[in-house]
Design a protein around this motif. Structure first.
Motif, PDB file in Angstrom:
ATOM      1  N   SER A  17     -47.154 -60.454 -48.924  1.00  0.00           N
ATOM      2  CA  SER A  17     -46.591 -62.335 -48.823  1.00  0.00           C
ATOM      3  C   SER A  17     -47.635 -63.369 -49.539  1.00  0.00           C
ATOM      4  O   SER A  17     -47.908 -63.632 -49.499  1.00  0.00           O
ATOM      5  N   TYR A  40     -41.568 -58.820 -46.493  1.00  0.00           N
ATOM      6  CA  TYR A  40     -42.360 -57.976 -45.365  1.00  0.00           C
ATOM      7  C   TYR A  40     -43.732 -58.345 -45.480  1.00  0.00           C
ATOM      8  O   TYR A  40     -43.776 -58.077 -46.881  1.00  0.00           O
ATOM      9  N   VAL A  42     -47.208 -57.077 -43.656  1.00  0.00           N
ATOM     10  CA  VAL A  42     -47.718 -56.650 -42.170  1.00  0.00           C
ATOM     11  C   VAL A  42     -48.636 -56.878 -41.467  1.00  0.00           C
ATOM     12  O   VAL A  42     -48.552 -56.614 -39.836  1.00  0.00           O
ATOM     13  N   THR A  43     -49.636 -58.567 -41.674  1.00  0.00           N
ATOM     14  CA  THR A  43     -49.953 -59.140 -41.276  1.00  0.00           C
ATOM     15  C   THR A  43     -48.952 -60.250 -40.747  1.00  0.00           C
ATOM     16  O   THR A  43     -48.470 -60.528 -40.250  1.00  0.00           O
ATOM     17  N   GLN A  48     -52.748 -63.574 -46.070  1.00  0.00           N
ATOM     18  CA  GLN A  48     -54.203 -63.254 -45.443  1.00  0.00           C
ATOM     19  C   GLN A  48     -54.610 -62.149 -46.538  1.00  0.00           C
ATOM     20  O   GLN A  48     -56.273 -62.273 -45.661  1.00  0.00           O
ATOM     21  N   ASN A  56     -61.320 -65.177 -52.310  1.00  0.00           N
ATOM     22  CA  ASN A  56     -61.134 -64.151 -53.756  1.00  0.00           C
ATOM     23  C   ASN A  56     -62.054 -65.547 -53.922  1.00  0.00           C
ATOM     24  O   ASN A  56     -62.644 -66.881 -52.903  1.00  0.00           O
ATOM     25  N   GLY A  58     -60.648 -68.594 -56.082  1.00  0.00           N
ATOM     26  CA  GLY A  58     -60.007 -69.845 -56.225  1.00  0.00           C
ATOM     27  C   GLY A  58     -60.194 -70.542 -57.587  1.00  0.00           C
ATOM     28  O   GLY A  58     -60.266 -71.442 -57.792  1.00  0.00           O
ATOM     29  N   HIS A  61     -58.851 -69.402 -63.523  1.00  0.00           N
ATOM     30  CA  HIS A  61     -58.888 -68.851 -64.565  1.00  0.00           C
ATOM     31  C   HIS A  61     -58.223 -68.863 -65.572  1.00  0.00           C
ATOM     32  O   HIS A  61     -56.949 -69.420 -65.813  1.00  0.00           O
ATOM     33  N   ARG A 210     -44.712 -53.333 -41.827  1.00  0.00           N
ATOM     34  CA  ARG A 210     -45.466 -52.302 -42.447  1.00  0.00           C
ATOM     35  C   ARG A 210     -44.368 -51.780 -43.235  1.00  0.00           C
ATOM     36  O   ARG A 210     -43.103 -50.866 -42.173  1.00  0.00           O
ATOM     37  N   VAL A 211     -44.005 -51.727 -43.890  1.00  0.00           N
ATOM     38  CA  VAL A 211     -43.450 -50.925 -45.335  1.00  0.00           C
ATOM     39  C   VAL A 211     -44.122 -49.692 -44.837  1.00  0.00           C
ATOM     40  O   VAL A 211     -44.873 -49.400 -45.501  1.00  0.00           O
ATOM     41  N   GLY A 244     -45.645 -55.959 -54.140  1.00  0.00           N
ATOM     42  CA  GLY A 244     -46.434 -57.492 -53.594  1.00  0.00           C
ATOM     43  C   GLY A 244     -47.193 -56.941 -53.236  1.00  0.00           C
ATOM     44  O   GLY A 244     -48.017 -58.159 -51.991  1.00  0.00           O
ATOM     45  N   ALA A 245     -47.285 -55.682 -52.835  1.00  0.00           N
ATOM     46  CA  ALA A 245     -48.747 -55.156 -51.094  1.00  0.00           C
ATOM     47  C   ALA A 245     -49.789 -55.332 -51.953  1.00  0.00           C
ATOM     48  O   ALA A 245     -51.166 -55.184 -50.838  1.00  0.00           O
ATOM     49  N   PRO A 320     -69.732 -62.996 -56.338  1.00  0.00           N
ATOM     50  CA  PRO A 320     -69.015 -61.809 -55.659  1.00  0.00           C
ATOM     51  C   PRO A 320     -70.457 -60.667 -55.140  1.00  0.00           C
ATOM     52  O   PRO A 320     -70.874 -60.204 -56.641  1.00  0.00           O
ATOM     53  N   ILE A 398     -60.468 -57.493 -50.917  1.00  0.00           N
ATOM     54  CA  ILE A 398     -61.069 -56.062 -51.829  1.00  0.00           C
ATOM     55  C   ILE A 398     -60.713 -56.058 -52.206  1.00  0.00           C
ATOM     56  O   ILE A 398     -59.418 -56.526 -52.895  1.00  0.00           O
ATOM     57  N   LEU A 430     -47.470 -54.206 -58.855  1.00  0.00           N
ATOM     58  CA  LEU A 430     -48.341 -55.176 -59.227  1.00  0.00           C
ATOM     59  C   LEU A 430     -49.628 -54.176 -58.810  1.00  0.00           C
ATOM     60  O   LEU A 430     -49.933 -53.976 -57.682  1.00  0.00           O
ATOM     61  N   ALA A 437     -54.224 -63.490 -59.805  1.00  0.00           N
ATOM     62  CA  ALA A 437     -53.734 -64.942 -58.777  1.00  0.00           C
ATOM     63  C   ALA A 437     -53.054 -66.111 -59.720  1.00  0.00           C
ATOM     64  O   ALA A 437     -51.899 -66.549 -59.858  1.00  0.00           O
TER      65      ALA A 437
END
Ligand code: FAD
Length: 500
Positions: A17, A40, A42-43, A48, A56, A58, A61, A210-211, A244-245, A320, A398, A430, A437
Motif C-alpha cells: 500500500s 493486500y 501486510v501491516t 507504513q 524517507n 520527503g 526530487h 501477507r501475500v 509494489g511491496a 541519512p 530501509i 518495482l 516516490a
C-alpha cells in the motif's frame, strides 16, 4: 485503521500500500471505472514502510538541489545537466496528477501532503564552488530552472538559510537556491489515494494480509494470501499483479518464478536521521539543503539538512546515515530476508558485488560503527554551530538496492528504480528506491503503456490521461513547449496551493 474488504477474482491485485500501488490503483480506476481491484498490505495501517513520512526525506526530487543527478563535469568545465532535466520532467507529472486529484476532491487539502520549500545546493572549497557555478550555468539556461539563483556571498546565502553560515570558518562557499521546490509526505498522499480507491465500487483493501506466494495460471495469477489475524491462507485469482511491496518485492518476484527474475538480487541498507524539534532552531531553517556526497558514499547517501512538516509539526531532519541490516522491510521484515534471497541464479552476481564494490563495503563499515560525535561532524559541514544536545537519532526506512547482471559477467548495484515485467505482461514489479516516490506517476505511466495498452492506447484513454496529467505525452523539455509547461505547471501549482 484496519482494512478488511475483499474482492473475489479481481482484475488486478496490488501487493503493498505504498506510493507506487496507490498511484497505479487510482490511475487504473480513473481510466476504467469498471475495473475490479484488490490491495493486500501486510501491516495494520497503510503506507507504513518506505513511503511513510518519517522513513524517507520527503524531497520532491526535481533535480533542483540534488548534486548527485549532475555528477559529471566535462573537460571544458561544463556540467552535464541532462539527468536533472529528466527528473524535473518526471516529477512534473506527479505534481500534475496531484493537482488533478485535489481539483477532483479525491485527496482533501494539499497542505496535508505537499508544501513549498526552497531547494538549495550548498558547497565549500574552491573546486566545489567552481563545480556549482558550472552546474548553475548549465541549469539556468533551461526553462525549468530559469529561476535558480547562484551566490558565493555569505550574507546572501545567510539570508536564504542562516544556519549554513553561522560560526563557519574561512574559505570559499557557494549555494544555489530555487523557490518552487517541495516537501512531500508520500505516506499521506498514498493513504488519501487509497482511501478514495476503497470508496469506489469493485475495490477492496485488506491490511494484515501477507501475500505468500504467486502461481502463474493460463491467463494470470493465483495469489496466495495469509490473513495474519486468523492464520488462514486463501487464494485469489487475477489477470494482473503489481508487486509494489518495496523491500518485499524481490522475494515475491523470486516466488513468481518468472524468467525475468533470474539473476536479480537485493542488498538492504538501513537509514537514520538526526532530528531537531527545538522550535527556535527549526524556525531559522526554511529550506532543503543538499551537499556533495561524502568521499566514498553511494549517491543515495548524500547528506541534506531539511525543513520537514510531519504529523502537522515543523521539524529539521539531517542525514541519512546508513546502518547495517539484513531485513528487507523495516516493520515486517525478518533478519533472514537477505540470506533467503540468495539463490543459485544470483549467487555469483552477489559475490561479484561484494568483491567489486569495496568502496561501498568500506562505507557501510564506517557508517555502521560511527558515534554521535562522528554524525555531528558531518552535520557541522552544513550547520557549523549545531549542538549535539539539540539532536536525536531516529530510524528511517530501509532501501533494498537492486542488484542485477548486466552482461552475464559483472554484477552492478543499481541505485535507480527498475520495473520488471514478464513477457505475457501479467505481472510487473518495482525494485530499487531512487529517485523513488517523486517519480511514481512516470513509473506508473510506463507500467500502463506496457501492460494496459487497451486503456491508454486508444484516443479515449489518451484524452483521459491528458485530463489527469496534461504533459503525459508532450516533451516539455523542448524550448518550443516552454509556454505549455509554464501554463500547465501554474495550474497544478495553484491547485496544490504551492503558489498564491
Ligand atoms: C532513507 C530514505 C530516504 C528517501 N528519500 C526520498 C525522497 O526524499 N524522495 C523520494 O522521492 N523518495 C525517497 N525515498 C524513496 C521512497 O521512499 C521509495 O521509493 C518509495 O516510498 C517506495 O514506495 P513503494 O510503494 O514502492 O514501497 P513501500 O512504501 O515500501 O511500500 C511497500 C508496501 O508493501 C508492503 N508489503 C511488503 N511485502 C508484502 C507482502 N508480502 N504482502 C503484502 N504487503 C507487503 C509493505 O508493508 C509496504 O507497506 C527514500 C527512501 C529511503 C529509505
Amino acid at each position: 485503521m484496519k482494512h478488511s474488504s475483499h474482492i473475489e477474482n479481481p482484475d488486478v491485485v496490488l501487493i503493498g500500500s505504498g506510493v507506487m500501488s496507490a498511484h497505479l490503483g487510482v490511475l487504473l480506476k480513473c481510466l476504467d471505472p469498471a475495473l475490479r481491484i484488490q490491495v493486500y498490505e501486510v501491516t495494520d495501517e497503510l503506507a507504513q514502510e518506505s513511503s511513510h513520512g518519517w522513513n524517507n526525506a520527503g524531497t520532491g526530487h526535481a533535480g533542483i538541489c540534488e548534486l548527485s543527478y549532475t555528477p559529471f563535469q566535462r573537460p571544458d568545465g561544463s556540467v552535464d545537466v541532462s539527468k536533472a532535466i529528466e527528473i524535473f520532467e518526471q516529477f512534473e507529472r506527479s505534481l500534475q496528477f496531484w493537482g488533478f486529484a485535489v481539483g477532483e476532491g479525491m485527496v482533501g487539502a494539499p497542505r496535508e501532503f505537499i508544501n513549498p520549500v526552497p531547494h538549495i545546493s550548498f558547497v565549500h572549497g574552491e573546486k566545489q564552488v567552481d563545480f556549482l557555478q558550472a552546474r548553475h550555468r548549465g541549469l539556468a539556461d533551461h526553462h525549468f530552472f530559469q529561476a535558480m539563483e547562484f551566490s558565493t556571498d555569505r550574507a546572501k546565502i545567510g539570508s536564504w538559510a542562516p544556519l549554513l553560515v553561522e560560526g563557519r570558518g574561512e574559505g570559499p562557499v557557494a549555494a544555489t537556491k530555487m523557490d518552487g521546490g517541495t516537501d512531500v509526505n508520500f505516506g499521506d498522499i498514498s493513504r488519501k489515494l487509497l482511501g478514495w480507491l476503497a470508496r469506489q465500487d469493485g475495490c477492496g483493501i485488506a491490511s494484515r494480509h501477507r501475500v505468500v506466494d504467486l502461481d502463474q495460471t493460463a491467463d494470470g495469477w493465483d495469489v496466495r494470501v495469509r490473513n495474519l489475524e486468523t492464520g488462514a491462507v486463501r487464494t485469489n485469482r487475477t489477470h494482473f499483479v503489481f508487486v509494489g511491496a518495496g523491500g518485499g518485492s524481490l522475494p515475491l518476484l523470486q516466488k513468481s518464478g518468472i524468467a525475468e527474475s533470474k539473476g536479480l538480487g537485493g542488498f538492504p541498507i538501513g537509514g537514520q536521521w538526526l532530528v531537531c524539534d527545538d522550535p527556535r532552531i527549526v524556525a531559522r531553517h526554511k529550506a532543503k539543503v543538499y551537499g556533495q556526497a561524502l568521499d566514498t558514499a553511494p549517491t543515495m547517501a548524500v547528506p541534506h539538512l531539511d525543513r520537514r512538516i510531519l504529523d502537522g509539526r515543523d521539524t529539521l531532519l539531517f542525514g541519512p546515515f546508513a546502518t547495517w541490516t539484513t531485513k528487507f522491510l523495516h516493520r515486517e521484515g525478518r533478519v533472514t530476508d537477505l540470506f533467503l534471497s540468495v539463490k543459485p541464479d544470483n549467487l555469483a552476481t552477489l559475490v561479484k558485488i561484494g568483491v567489486g564494490n569495496l568502496d561501498l563495503v568500506r562505507y557501510l563499515v564506517q557508517q555502521g560503527t560511527q558515534s554521535m560525535a562522528d554524525r555531528m561532524e558531518v552535520l557541522h559541514v552544513f550547520y557549523p554551530a549545531a549542538d549535539a544536545k539539540d539532536w536525536k537519532l531516529v530510524d528511517a526506512g530501509i532501501r533494498v538496492q537492486a542488484i542485477k547482471k548486466t552482461d552475464g559477467e559483472a554484477g552492478i548495484v543499481h541505485y535507480g528504480t527498475e520495473v520488471i515485467t514478464n513477457a505475457q505482461r501479467t505481472i510487473s514489479a518495482l525494485l530499487g528506491a531512487s529517485p523513488g516516490a517523486s517519480v511514481c506517476v512516470s513509473i506508473v505511466l510506463e507500467i500502463l503503456k506496457n501492460c494496459f495498452p487497451r486503456l491508454v492506447g486508444t484516443p479515449t484513454g489518451q484524452a483521459r490521461l491528458r485530463q489527469m496529467i496534461p504533459t503525459c505525452d508532450v516533451d516539455i523539455k523542448l524550448p518550443e513547449n516552454a509556454a505549455f509547461f509554464a501554463e500547465t505547471h501554474r495550474r497544478a501549482a495553484l491547485n496544490l496551493g504551492l503558489v498564491a
